[in-house]
Each structure stands twice: as structure tokens, then as C-alpha cells.
Design a protein around this motif. Structure first.
Motif, PDB file in Angstrom:
ATOM      1  N   LYS A 119       0.824  -1.221   0.000  1.00 56.03           N
ATOM      2  CA  LYS A 119       0.000   0.000   0.000  1.00 56.03           C
ATOM      3  C   LYS A 119       0.856   1.270   0.000  1.00 56.03           C
ATOM      4  O   LYS A 119       0.498   2.265  -0.618  1.00 56.03           O
ATOM      5  N   GLN A 120       1.968   1.230   0.734  1.00 53.10           N
ATOM      6  CA  GLN A 120       2.760   2.461   0.892  1.00 53.10           C
ATOM      7  C   GLN A 120       3.705   2.742  -0.285  1.00 53.10           C
ATOM      8  O   GLN A 120       4.412   3.741  -0.279  1.00 53.10           O
ATOM      9  N   VAL A 121       3.701   1.871  -1.283  1.00 52.62           N
ATOM     10  CA  VAL A 121       4.570   2.104  -2.454  1.00 52.62           C
ATOM     11  C   VAL A 121       4.106   3.355  -3.204  1.00 52.62           C
ATOM     12  O   VAL A 121       2.925   3.536  -3.455  1.00 52.62           O
ATOM     13  N   GLN A 122       5.064   4.209  -3.541  1.00 54.61           N
ATOM     14  CA  GLN A 122       4.776   5.416  -4.313  1.00 54.61           C
ATOM     15  C   GLN A 122       5.554   5.372  -5.626  1.00 54.61           C
ATOM     16  O   GLN A 122       6.460   4.552  -5.793  1.00 54.61           O
ATOM     17  N   ASP A 125       9.296   5.348  -5.423  1.00 52.87           N
ATOM     18  CA  ASP A 125       9.919   4.062  -5.088  1.00 52.87           C
ATOM     19  C   ASP A 125      10.174   3.242  -6.354  1.00 52.87           C
ATOM     20  O   ASP A 125      11.219   2.607  -6.494  1.00 52.87           O
ATOM     21  N   LEU A 126       9.211   3.282  -7.264  1.00 56.49           N
ATOM     22  CA  LEU A 126       9.348   2.546  -8.522  1.00 56.49           C
ATOM     23  C   LEU A 126      10.397   3.205  -9.413  1.00 56.49           C
ATOM     24  O   LEU A 126      11.156   2.528 -10.105  1.00 56.49           O
ATOM     25  N   LYS A 127      10.447   4.533  -9.352  1.00 50.44           N
ATOM     26  CA  LYS A 127      11.470   5.252 -10.132  1.00 50.44           C
ATOM     27  C   LYS A 127      12.855   4.918  -9.599  1.00 50.44           C
ATOM     28  O   LYS A 127      13.805   4.769 -10.368  1.00 50.44           O
ATOM     29  N   PHE A 128      12.977   4.788  -8.291  1.00 53.73           N
ATOM     30  CA  PHE A 128      14.250   4.443  -7.658  1.00 53.73           C
ATOM     31  C   PHE A 128      14.761   3.083  -8.154  1.00 53.73           C
ATOM     32  O   PHE A 128      15.953   2.882  -8.343  1.00 53.73           O
ATOM     33  N   ILE A 129      13.827   2.165  -8.379  1.00 52.85           N
ATOM     34  CA  ILE A 129      14.218   0.815  -8.828  1.00 52.85           C
ATOM     35  C   ILE A 129      14.394   0.761 -10.339  1.00 52.85           C
ATOM     36  O   ILE A 129      15.428   0.325 -10.842  1.00 52.85           O
ATOM     37  N   PHE A 130      13.384   1.232 -11.071  1.00 53.67           N
ATOM     38  CA  PHE A 130      13.394   1.044 -12.532  1.00 53.67           C
ATOM     39  C   PHE A 130      14.096   2.177 -13.290  1.00 53.67           C
ATOM     40  O   PHE A 130      14.370   2.042 -14.480  1.00 53.67           O
ATOM     41  N   GLY A 131      14.398   3.261 -12.592  1.00 57.28           N
ATOM     42  CA  GLY A 131      15.112   4.366 -13.234  1.00 57.28           C
ATOM     43  C   GLY A 131      16.523   3.982 -13.656  1.00 57.28           C
ATOM     44  O   GLY A 131      17.115   4.600 -14.541  1.00 57.28           O
ATOM     45  N   PHE A 145      10.319   6.967 -20.495  1.00 58.11           N
ATOM     46  CA  PHE A 145      10.197   6.398 -19.150  1.00 58.11           C
ATOM     47  C   PHE A 145       8.903   6.901 -18.514  1.00 58.11           C
ATOM     48  O   PHE A 145       8.695   8.097 -18.343  1.00 58.11           O
ATOM     49  N   ASP A 146       8.020   5.960 -18.202  1.00 58.26           N
ATOM     50  CA  ASP A 146       6.685   6.337 -17.744  1.00 58.26           C
ATOM     51  C   ASP A 146       6.232   5.382 -16.646  1.00 58.26           C
ATOM     52  O   ASP A 146       6.332   4.163 -16.801  1.00 58.26           O
ATOM     53  N   ILE A 147       5.789   5.934 -15.537  1.00 56.76           N
ATOM     54  CA  ILE A 147       5.307   5.095 -14.425  1.00 56.76           C
ATOM     55  C   ILE A 147       3.841   5.409 -14.158  1.00 56.76           C
ATOM     56  O   ILE A 147       3.480   6.566 -13.956  1.00 56.76           O
ATOM     57  N   ARG A 148       3.014   4.374 -14.186  1.00 54.99           N
ATOM     58  CA  ARG A 148       1.598   4.544 -13.837  1.00 54.99           C
ATOM     59  C   ARG A 148       1.268   3.582 -12.709  1.00 54.99           C
ATOM     60  O   ARG A 148       1.125   2.387 -12.925  1.00 54.99           O
ATOM     61  N   LEU A 149       1.171   4.144 -11.532  1.00 55.24           N
ATOM     62  CA  LEU A 149       0.886   3.354 -10.336  1.00 55.24           C
ATOM     63  C   LEU A 149      -0.591   3.463 -10.000  1.00 55.24           C
ATOM     64  O   LEU A 149      -1.124   4.564  -9.870  1.00 55.24           O
ATOM     65  N   MET A 150      -1.241   2.312  -9.902  1.00 55.12           N
ATOM     66  CA  MET A 150      -2.678   2.298  -9.587  1.00 55.12           C
ATOM     67  C   MET A 150      -2.855   2.288  -8.066  1.00 55.12           C
ATOM     68  O   MET A 150      -2.312   1.417  -7.389  1.00 55.12           O
ATOM     69  N   LYS A 151      -3.606   3.268  -7.584  1.00 54.19           N
ATOM     70  CA  LYS A 151      -3.761   3.387  -6.125  1.00 54.19           C
ATOM     71  C   LYS A 151      -5.194   3.145  -5.660  1.00 54.19           C
ATOM     72  O   LYS A 151      -5.464   3.103  -4.475  1.00 54.19           O
ATOM     73  N   GLU A 152      -6.100   3.022  -6.626  1.00 52.04           N
ATOM     74  CA  GLU A 152      -7.506   2.842  -6.258  1.00 52.04           C
ATOM     75  C   GLU A 152      -8.155   1.737  -7.084  1.00 52.04           C
ATOM     76  O   GLU A 152      -7.661   1.359  -8.141  1.00 52.04           O
ATOM     77  N   GLY A 153      -9.281   1.269  -6.560  1.00 54.91           N
ATOM     78  CA  GLY A 153     -10.077   0.289  -7.305  1.00 54.91           C
ATOM     79  C   GLY A 153      -9.429  -1.083  -7.418  1.00 54.91           C
ATOM     80  O   GLY A 153      -8.542  -1.444  -6.647  1.00 54.91           O
ATOM     81  N   LYS A 156      -5.555  -1.609  -7.776  1.00 57.38           N
ATOM     82  CA  LYS A 156      -4.697  -1.147  -6.677  1.00 57.38           C
ATOM     83  C   LYS A 156      -3.542  -2.122  -6.446  1.00 57.38           C
ATOM     84  O   LYS A 156      -3.729  -3.343  -6.502  1.00 57.38           O
ATOM     85  N   GLY A 157      -2.361  -1.573  -6.188  1.00 62.00           N
ATOM     86  CA  GLY A 157      -1.193  -2.426  -5.944  1.00 62.00           C
ATOM     87  C   GLY A 157      -0.537  -2.923  -7.220  1.00 62.00           C
ATOM     88  O   GLY A 157       0.258  -3.857  -7.201  1.00 62.00           O
ATOM     89  N   GLN A 158      -0.900  -2.287  -8.348  1.00 62.72           N
ATOM     90  CA  GLN A 158      -0.313  -2.675  -9.632  1.00 62.72           C
ATOM     91  C   GLN A 158       0.230  -1.426 -10.332  1.00 62.72           C
ATOM     92  O   GLN A 158      -0.192  -0.306 -10.050  1.00 62.72           O
ATOM     93  N   ALA A 159       1.169  -1.653 -11.218  1.00 66.16           N
ATOM     94  CA  ALA A 159       1.758  -0.516 -11.929  1.00 66.16           C
ATOM     95  C   ALA A 159       2.188  -0.937 -13.333  1.00 66.16           C
ATOM     96  O   ALA A 159       2.526  -2.101 -13.574  1.00 66.16           O
TER      97      ALA A 159
END
Length: 207
Positions: A119-122, A125-131, A145-153, A156-159
Motif C-alpha cells: 500500500k505504501q509504495v509510491q 519508489d518505482l522510479k528508484f528501482i526502474f530508473g 520512461f513512464d510510471i503509472r501506479l494504480m492506487k484505487e479500485g 490497486k497495488g499494480q503498476a
């Protein structure tokens, strides 16, 4: 009449200043020309060149040093390969998790799909890993380079993460799949693209 006179004098003064300077330069040049002939221009050009030469090389070398320093700093913004490996589950450990059951990487493309995120992933955090798979010196790669993090519905928990090319995506998948982020292992796969539809069309044509 009174107002006109100073104006004329002013114009004459300006003209005299210009004309007096020019002959002086011409006289010096003509004297040197008589003495040295064509060598004069060669020497003055050489002097000018050395002058410019002294001005420009020093800053350019500094620029190179600065860019080299920046290049050295860039990896520190992102996770190191050692940390990735250290916090990644082994194949044996992955088999114990239900999220890796029936795991398939999917068809290679430049977008990857990440699930089982805490839940707390922002996005940072993904940029830190995949950047680390993006060359930020390149404007093209930076824009891709594009990050789309799903936070609702339900998502959620997917990117979805867009990377510059398939090679970068394949490397990211190989190195980041099973990485434990906030005590949850990430499941990394190639994102499904529009290709299956094309394949289906091709299949129909073949039939």
C-alpha cells in the motif's frame, strides 16, 4: 540657430572621434605591413588564435569534468544492482508464494507490468528501482520512461512502467522480479500490449 549649432558640433565631434581612431590603426598596420609584409597578418592571426585558444579549452575541460561527475552521481539516485540482488527472492523462495504460482513473463515489449505492490509504495519508489534502466542523459529515453501506479479500485497495488526499449524491459524484469519492497515481493511481467489482437488477426488470415 542656437539649437541647431550644438547638434552640428555634436555630429562633427562624433565623426572626428571615429575618423581619428581609424587612420591611427591604418597607419600602424600600414607601417607594420611595410616592415613585415604578409607575415603581419599571419602573426596577428596566430596571436588571436592563441588568445582564443587560451580562453576556451579551460572551461571546456571543466565542463567535461562536471559531466563526468554528474555521470558518477546518476547511479546513486537509483538502486544498485547489489541491493536489488540482496533483497530479491530466490527461485526456491518464489515458489513458496502464491503470487508466483503459474508465473509467466509474457511476450517481450518495452512496457512492464508490476503487481503485488504494498500500500505504501509510491511512484518515487518505482522510479528508484526502474530508473536505473533508463539513460537520463538521453531526452528520448527520458521521455519514454513512464510510471503509472494504480492506487484505487481493482487495479490497486499494480503498476505499468514504460521503458526505452525491450532490452531495458527484459533486464528490469530479470533483475527486479521477486524484489521485496515494503516486505512484499514484486511480481514483474511484460505488459500485455496490442500485439495479441494483431496476432489474432494474423491467425484468422492464416485460417
Amino acid at each position: 540657430d542656437v539649437f541647431e549649432q550644438p547638434q552640428h558640433v555634436g555630429h562633427k565631434k562624433i565623426e572626428f572621434h571615429i575618423t581619428t581612431d581609424i587612420p591611427a590603426v591604418l597607419q600602424i598596420n600600414s607601417e607594420k605591413k611595410e616592415k613585415n609584409g604578409k607575415n603581419l597578418y599571419a602573426t596577428t592571426e596566430e596571436i588571436n588564435n592563441t588568445g582564443f585558444g587560451r580562453i576556451f579549452p579551460a572551461p571546456s575541460s571543466n565542463d567535461k569534468m562536471e559531466t563526468e561527475e554528474e555521470d558518477d552521481e546518476i547511479p546513486s539516485e537509483f538502486i544498485s544492482r547489489r541491493d536489488l540482488e540482496k533483497n530479491r527472492l530466490s527461485k526456491e523462495e518464489m515458489e513458496k508464494f502464491s503470487v508466483f504460482k503459474n508465473y509467466e513473463p509474457g511476450d517481450p515489449n518495452c512496457r512492464i507490468y508490476v503487481k503485488n505492490l504494498a500500500k505504501q509504495v509510491q511512484e518515487k519508489d518505482l522510479k528508484f528501482i526502474f530508473g536505473r534502466y533508463v539513460d537520463f542523459q538521453s531526452e528520448v529515453e527520458r521521455n519514454m520512461f513512464d510510471i503509472r501506479l494504480m492506487k484505487e479500485g481493482r487495479m490497486k497495488g499494480q503498476a505499468f512502467i514504460g521503458l526505452p526499449n525491450e532490452k531495458a524491459a527484459a533486464k528490469a524484469l530479470k533483475e527486479a522480479n521477486g524484489y521485496v519492497l515494503f516486505e512484499k515481493p514484486m511480481v514483474v511481467q511484460f505488459a500485455r500490449s496490442a500485439r495479441p489482437k494483431q496476432d489474432a488477426n494474423e491467425g484468422k488470415r492464416k485460417k
